[in-house]
Design a protein around this motif. Structure first.
Motif, PDB file in Angstrom:
ATOM      1  N   MET A   1      55.934 -31.060 -39.838  1.00  0.00           N
ATOM      2  CA  MET A   1      55.981 -31.750 -38.569  1.00  0.00           C
ATOM      3  C   MET A   1      54.642 -32.419 -38.332  1.00  0.00           C
ATOM      4  SD  MET A   1      56.750 -30.173 -34.881  1.00  0.00           S
ATOM      5  CE  MET A   1      56.846 -31.267 -33.533  1.00  0.00           C
ATOM      6  N   ASN A   2      54.697 -33.630 -37.871  1.00  0.00           N
ATOM      7  CA  ASN A   2      53.493 -34.380 -37.567  1.00  0.00           C
ATOM      8  C   ASN A   2      53.024 -34.025 -36.157  1.00  0.00           C
ATOM      9  OD1 ASN A   2      51.425 -36.216 -37.387  1.00  0.00           O
ATOM     10  ND2 ASN A   2      52.745 -38.010 -37.193  1.00  0.00           N
ATOM     11  N   PRO A   3      51.862 -33.356 -36.014  1.00  0.00           N
ATOM     12  CA  PRO A   3      51.400 -32.954 -34.681  1.00  0.00           C
ATOM     13  C   PRO A   3      50.703 -34.082 -33.932  1.00  0.00           C
ATOM     14  CG  PRO A   3      49.899 -32.135 -36.324  1.00  0.00           C
ATOM     15  CD  PRO A   3      51.031 -32.789 -37.065  1.00  0.00           C
ATOM     16  N   GLY A   4      50.617 -35.263 -34.524  1.00  0.00           N
ATOM     17  CA  GLY A   4      49.882 -36.375 -33.926  1.00  0.00           C
ATOM     18  C   GLY A   4      50.301 -36.737 -32.520  1.00  0.00           C
ATOM     19  N   PRO A   5      51.596 -36.948 -32.229  1.00  0.00           N
ATOM     20  CA  PRO A   5      51.964 -37.388 -30.879  1.00  0.00           C
ATOM     21  C   PRO A   5      51.988 -36.262 -29.846  1.00  0.00           C
ATOM     22  CG  PRO A   5      53.916 -37.276 -32.245  1.00  0.00           C
ATOM     23  CD  PRO A   5      52.735 -37.004 -33.147  1.00  0.00           C
ATOM     24  N   LEU A   6      51.787 -35.035 -30.267  1.00  0.00           N
ATOM     25  CA  LEU A   6      51.866 -33.901 -29.334  1.00  0.00           C
ATOM     26  C   LEU A   6      50.472 -33.513 -28.854  1.00  0.00           C
ATOM     27  CD1 LEU A   6      54.417 -31.722 -31.301  1.00  0.00           C
ATOM     28  CD2 LEU A   6      54.881 -33.164 -29.334  1.00  0.00           C
ATOM     29  N   THR A   7      50.409 -33.007 -27.632  1.00  0.00           N
ATOM     30  CA  THR A   7      49.142 -32.512 -27.101  1.00  0.00           C
ATOM     31  C   THR A   7      48.920 -31.078 -27.574  1.00  0.00           C
ATOM     32  OG1 THR A   7      50.143 -31.632 -25.093  1.00  0.00           O
ATOM     33  CG2 THR A   7      49.421 -33.937 -25.034  1.00  0.00           C
ATOM     34  N   LEU A   8      47.717 -30.604 -27.394  1.00  0.00           N
ATOM     35  CA  LEU A   8      47.400 -29.227 -27.781  1.00  0.00           C
ATOM     36  C   LEU A   8      48.240 -28.237 -26.982  1.00  0.00           C
ATOM     37  CD1 LEU A   8      45.678 -27.250 -29.393  1.00  0.00           C
ATOM     38  CD2 LEU A   8      43.970 -27.377 -27.589  1.00  0.00           C
ATOM     39  N   ARG A   9      48.455 -28.515 -25.710  1.00  0.00           N
ATOM     40  CA  ARG A   9      49.259 -27.629 -24.866  1.00  0.00           C
ATOM     41  C   ARG A   9      50.688 -27.530 -25.394  1.00  0.00           C
ATOM     42  NH1 ARG A   9      48.972 -28.622 -18.677  1.00  0.00           N
ATOM     43  NH2 ARG A   9      46.972 -27.678 -19.115  1.00  0.00           N
ATOM     44  N   GLU A  10      51.259 -28.658 -25.784  1.00  0.00           N
ATOM     45  CA  GLU A  10      52.618 -28.657 -26.321  1.00  0.00           C
ATOM     46  C   GLU A  10      52.694 -27.893 -27.641  1.00  0.00           C
ATOM     47  OE1 GLU A  10      54.270 -32.889 -24.547  1.00  0.00           O
ATOM     48  OE2 GLU A  10      53.139 -32.883 -26.424  1.00  0.00           O
TER      49      GLU A  10
END
Length: 75
Positions: free
Chosen positions: A1-10
């Motif tokens: 999964m690409n964590p790029g578009p997600l925030t740290l909280r998510e």
């Protein structure tokens, strides 16, 4: 999964949800295994909450005891 578009909280929410789901399944299997090998005359039946580390947060919250003695000590 690409964590790029997600925030740290998510990402943290996703990680905690995954841990809760995994421990829920593991706790159910552990409770079943423990109940299969217990002596019914000596011990009570186990519940999945007995093995789930996330459930201890809910179980430790209890009634508030009378704190009047603390007032006498500190006031």
């Amino acid at each position: 999964m690409n964590p790029g578009p997600l925030t740290l909280r998510e990402l943290l929410w996703m990680a905690e949800s995954r841990g809760r789901a995994d421990w829920g399944r593991t706790a159910a299997v552990l409770a079943m295994l423990a109940n299969a090998h217990r002596d019914p005359k000596r011990t009570r039946s186990f519940k999945p909450a007995d093995f789930n580390p996330y459930e201890t947060e809910r179980r430790t919250v209890g009634k508030t005891k009378d704190l009047g003695i603390l007032k006498k000590v500190f006031v």
